[in-house]
Write a protein that holds these residues in place. Structure first.
Motif, mmCIF file in Angstrom:
data_model
loop_
_atom_site.group_PDB
_atom_site.id
_atom_site.type_symbol
_atom_site.label_atom_id
_atom_site.label_comp_id
_atom_site.label_asym_id
_atom_site.label_seq_id
_atom_site.Cartn_x
_atom_site.Cartn_y
_atom_site.Cartn_z
ATOM 1 N N ASP A 229 0.402 -1.325 0.166
ATOM 2 C CA ASP A 229 0.062 0.152 0.159
ATOM 3 C C ASP A 229 1.184 1.029 0.162
ATOM 4 N N GLY A 231 0.528 3.793 2.013
ATOM 5 C CA GLY A 231 0.769 4.183 2.842
ATOM 6 C C GLY A 231 1.825 3.841 3.952
ATOM 7 N N VAL A 232 1.489 2.355 3.922
ATOM 8 C CA VAL A 232 2.884 1.579 3.653
ATOM 9 C C VAL A 232 4.741 2.577 3.269
ATOM 10 N N TYR A 235 5.324 4.945 4.510
ATOM 11 C CA TYR A 235 6.319 4.930 6.022
ATOM 12 C C TYR A 235 7.172 4.786 6.410
ATOM 13 N N ILE A 278 2.087 -5.034 5.808
ATOM 14 C CA ILE A 278 1.746 -3.988 7.036
ATOM 15 C C ILE A 278 2.879 -3.462 7.394
ATOM 16 N N PRO A 279 2.675 -2.371 7.735
ATOM 17 C CA PRO A 279 3.241 -1.418 8.695
ATOM 18 C C PRO A 279 4.586 -2.728 9.915
ATOM 19 N N ALA A 320 3.540 5.042 13.363
ATOM 20 C CA ALA A 320 2.977 4.805 12.435
ATOM 21 C C ALA A 320 1.989 5.095 11.546
ATOM 22 N N PRO A 321 1.851 4.074 9.841
ATOM 23 C CA PRO A 321 0.661 5.037 9.303
ATOM 24 C C PRO A 321 -0.601 4.243 9.561
ATOM 25 N N ARG A 322 -1.892 5.484 9.599
ATOM 26 C CA ARG A 322 -2.759 5.365 9.653
ATOM 27 C C ARG A 322 -4.210 5.672 8.849
ATOM 28 N N GLN A 323 -4.134 4.895 8.613
ATOM 29 C CA GLN A 323 -5.130 5.126 7.086
ATOM 30 C C GLN A 323 -6.980 5.616 7.563
#
Lengths: 323, 509
Positions: A229, A231-232, A235, A278-279, A320-323
């Motif tokens: 993703d 977002g990852v 990060y 995932i993160p 950490a990323p938050r969607q």
């Protein structure tokens, strides 16, 4: 011995390789995991630890389980580049030059005590690691995939060594710290050797073979299909960029670190049996990816800080990323 | 103290020469001094080593440091007795321990433990047996005149002790295998073995330095008394008396009475003088080398040193007082006069000093900015309710009043991501409202869940949080959208876990 057909099969195969190697290399689960991650990510590993902790055994076991070629070079100050790559030799019988291939023509190369060789020889290995090909007398010889270098360096005895330049360090996907096993694991090793469950003579022929070079290539292929993703990725970038303005660091990580984080994160997701990153995957590989790409400032060293403590602080601080 | 029986050549010296005399005393008596030190300190060392083995490393080191005045007492007693030709055998010292070591010890282990002039002041209480007001008055009297430099002696010895014991430890470490190598300054407290080695090297260093410290302080004390009470004169006169007969001596003393009135308070004459003869002898004595050997000494000194020395006796003329008054009041403070030629230079210096002080303050603030910035967060975490967890806003105000309805509305519109986000934040908010949470900004969803499972395993909402987290990660990172039924089920369970018990509690009488 099968070649995985699906991503789930690939994950299962990777875990079974990890379990098998861990039965031989007791008490070094983290090292085994990181070496496998590097193999799946088509990267190279720099192993740092005192002698006698099973580095050669690890490579032998991997070579046996994966049925890939294995070679070892003991780096010394008088080692020449041609001793690594090979050279052209005049054959008087045929009156022609004949190529004698060096030990680098393999698939799993253990470069023992790499920092004992001169910069010239290290550079020869650098080309092999980066280009995955060897040039002898102007002729290119591509290496048979999969190709992986496991280089070791001894942290205790630094006299008469040539520290690896940053450019070469950056070529290693991971820097893995191999440390003494805890007392329970060490006791287990002793008991296993005494029982004859494992041999102390690096004989791994009793182990089952799990796949071949095709299987390893399939693992590498499936790792590239794991979804990542934005977002990852963001990060991973933020983690790397935060090393550049971190208090206590004189040198931060470069763009190769961001790429390495994402690639290794995919391999980690594959080993966990997921088809997405995932993160946590990024976070779990951040230490081995970043620890050799950053440099402590003199102030931080005087204050008693270490690369590990700074990385831990950085991982705690970067949101950490938050969607 | 009987001056007649003194065992050294007494002469007025500068404080540094007095310390040098202390060094000579140590060199002369180093064997008995070291033996006495070992005898009286080894039992304490054994106790302290036992403490280190029981794990109280820091306490053991502190205890040994704290009891140093007790271990110094036999050394001082030995010096005093030896100097005045009394019985200073180890047996006597052991037998008389409670006579000389215990009286007046308590203040030296309490508030006077931090006196930097200990080596100079202990003889006043131990050898002169003074305490309370008498002790203070005696200290005041002995502080008259030139400074005795006892504080400087303590500073010097502390530094030498630190450097020597640390160097000795490092030397030992260098001979040990690599894994024991000294890596940082708090190494001493990392393990019992380290603390034991550190303590032993420190003790060996002290075995040399403590006797030296005591003899140097004792020499300073003797020197001060020599200056103030004219011991050298008294001894010189007594020697003369012995040479020339008792009658001549008494006559001489009577003749010199006006001269000695201020410097030899306890010198008394008991016989009448024969004036002419005595006066002649006094002139001879004053001219002779026995009375005051003359030597020429060339040194550099400031032109206005005389006037400065005159002012030294006034406490307001001390350098610290003048520096502080100059810093706060202006140039007149440091020069002590209104000199029109100096203010400009003094003003510049003052500005430079203030700039350095402000720069140091700013540098300190900058250096510890991260720690300072985290202070409000730390205070808030202990005093105020949590508003964010892992970067997520979990305040009640940021969430809708009827969360289940809001979640369902979002799910029916197809905004599954927003619906799950609301549910996730709502669950964290409910969990945080009844328990203390300390999650760092860098924590991922899995780490938040792990934290909740480890710290609050019995909370009913934690299981629900696990299910919501798994579904949320699928949506967020794998882009797999859940069904409306899954979200409906989770929101109903959320309502059941958190809202229904609260309503029941409100309606209950």
């Amino acid at each position: 011995m099968t070649t995985p057909q699906t991503l789930a099969d690939a994950g299962q195969l990777a875990r079974s390789i990890e379990d098998t190697v861990s039965t031989v290399l007791v008490g070094q689960q983290q090292v085994v995991r990181e070496v496998l991650l590097a193999l799946i990510s088509s990267g190279h590993v720099l192993l740092e630890g005192v002698p006698g902790l099973g580095k050669t055994l690890l490579v032998r076991t991997l070579s046996h389980c994966l049925q890939i070629d294995f070679a070892r070079i003991q780096f010394t100050p008088d080692l020449m580049p041609t001793d690594v790559t090979g050279h052209a030799m005049f054959d008087q019988k045929t009156e022609q030059f004949r190529i004698r291939k060096g030990p680098a023509f393999t698939q799993l190369l253990l470069a023992d005590e790499i920092n004992r060789a001169s910069a010239k020889t290290q550079s020869a290995l650098l080309e092999v690691m980066q280009e995955r090909q060897i040039t002898i007398e102007g002729k290119c010889f591509p290496l048979a995939p999969p190709f992986m270098v496991l280089a070791t360096q001894n942290p205790l005895d630094q006299e008469g060594t040539y520290p690896l330049p940053e450019a070469e360090l950056d070529r290693f996907l991971f820097k893995t710290m191999i440390d003494y096993p805890v007392i329970e694991q060490e006791a287990k090793i002793v008991r296993m050797v005494l029982d004859g469950t494992i041999s102390d003579s690096l004989n791994v022929s009793a182990l089952n073979t799990l796949c071949d070079a095709e299987g390893v290539l399939a693992l590498q292929h499936f790792a590239t299909t794991v979804s990542l993703d934005d977002g990852v990725i963001d990060y991973a970038l933020r983690l790397v960029r935060s090393t550049r303005d971190q208090n206590g660091l004189s040198r931060g990580a470069g763009p190769r670190a961001s790429i390495a984080l994402c690639i290794a994160g995919r391999a980690q997701a594959l080993m966990e049996g997921r088809d997405f990153v995932i993160p946590d995957d990024i976070k779990s590989v951040a230490r081995p990816v970043l620890r050799h790409r950053i440099q402590l400032s003199a102030d931080a060293e005087i204050e008693g800080q270490t690369v590990e403590s700074l990385l831990n602080r950085l991982l705690d601080q970067v949101p950490a990323p938050r969607q | 103290m009987k001056l007649d029986s003194i065992n050294a050549r007494i002469a007025p010296r500068t404080p540094w020469q007095a310390m040098d005399m202390g060094t000579h005393l140590y060199r002369a008596w180093w064997k008995p001094l070291t033996l006495i030190w070992l005898m009286f300190s080894l039992p304490l060392l054994a106790l302290v080593l036992w403490l280190t083995y029981s794990g109280s490393n820091a306490w053991a080191l502190l205890l040994f440091w704290w009891l140093k005045p007790l271990m110094e007492r036999p050394l001082l007693e030995f010096c005093a007795r030896q100097l005045f030709n009394q019985d200073a055998s180890i047996g006597t010292l052991l037998k008389d321990f409670h006579h000389y070591a215990l009286p007046g010890l308590l203040p030296w282990l309490l508030w006077r433990r931090f006196y930097l002039t200990r080596s100079f002041s202990v003889p006043i209480s131990q050898l002169e047996r003074l305490s309370g007001r008498d002790y203070r008055e005696r200290c005041r009297v002995l502080s008259i005149g030139t400074p005795n430099r006892a504080m400087m002696l303590t500073f010097l010895m502390a530094h030498i002790e630190l450097v020597l014991s640390y160097s000795f430890t490092v030397l030992v470490m260098m001979l040990l295998p690599g894994q024991y190598y000294l890596s940082n300054v708090d190494w001493f407290l990392q393990s019992n073995n380290n603390a034991t080695l550190g303590l032993i090297t420190w003790y060996i260093t002290l075995s040399v330095l403590e006797p030296l410290y005591v003899t140097s302080g004792f020499a300073l004390y003797l020197n001060k008394r020599t200056w103030l009470e004219g011991w050298d004169l008294e001894l010189g006169l007594r020697r003369l008396g012995q040479r020339r007969g008792q009658a001549n001596l008494t006559a001489l003393l009577m003749c010199m009475l006006p001269l000695l009135a201020f410097s030899v308070p306890d010198a008394q004459a008991s016989a009448a003088p024969r004036a002419g003869e005595a006066q002649q002898q006094a002139v001879e004595i004053l001219a002779g080398d026995d009375f005051m050997p003359t030597h020429i000494e060339q040194t550099w000194q400031l032109r206005n040193k005389d006037s400065a020395m005159e002012k030294e006796e006034d406490p307001q003329n001390s350098w610290l007082y003048r520096l502080l008054s100059w810093l706060f009041d202006g140039a007149g403070g440091i020069t002590g006069r209104d000199d029109s030629s100096l203010p400009s230079l003094a003003e510049i210096l003052r500005i430079v000093l203030w700039s350095v002080a402000i720069s140091l303050l700013l540098w300190t603030l900058w250096h510890y900015r991260n720690w300072l910035a985290s202070l409000p967060r730390r205070w808030r975490s202990t005093t105020s309710p949590i508003t964010h967890i892992a970067g997520l806003d979990i305040r009640r105000e940021s969430l809708p009043d009827d969360l289940q309805q809001a979640v369902m509305e979002q799910a029916q519109r197809g905004n599954y991501r927003q619906a799950l986000s609301l549910l996730y934040r709502g669950t964290l908010s409910q969990l945080a409202s009844t328990a203390n949470f300390a999650v760092l900004p860098g924590a991922t969803e899995s780490e938040v869940l792990d934290y909740c499972q480890q710290t609050h395993p019995d909370r009913p909402g934690v299981l629900l949080l696990g299910e919501i987290t798994a579904l949320w990660m699928d949506v967020a990172w794998a882009h797999r959208l859940p069904g409306t039924e899954q979200i409906t089920l989770l929101s109903q369970r959320w309502q059941h876990h958190f809202v229904a018990p609260a309503k029941t509690a409100q309606t209950a009488p």
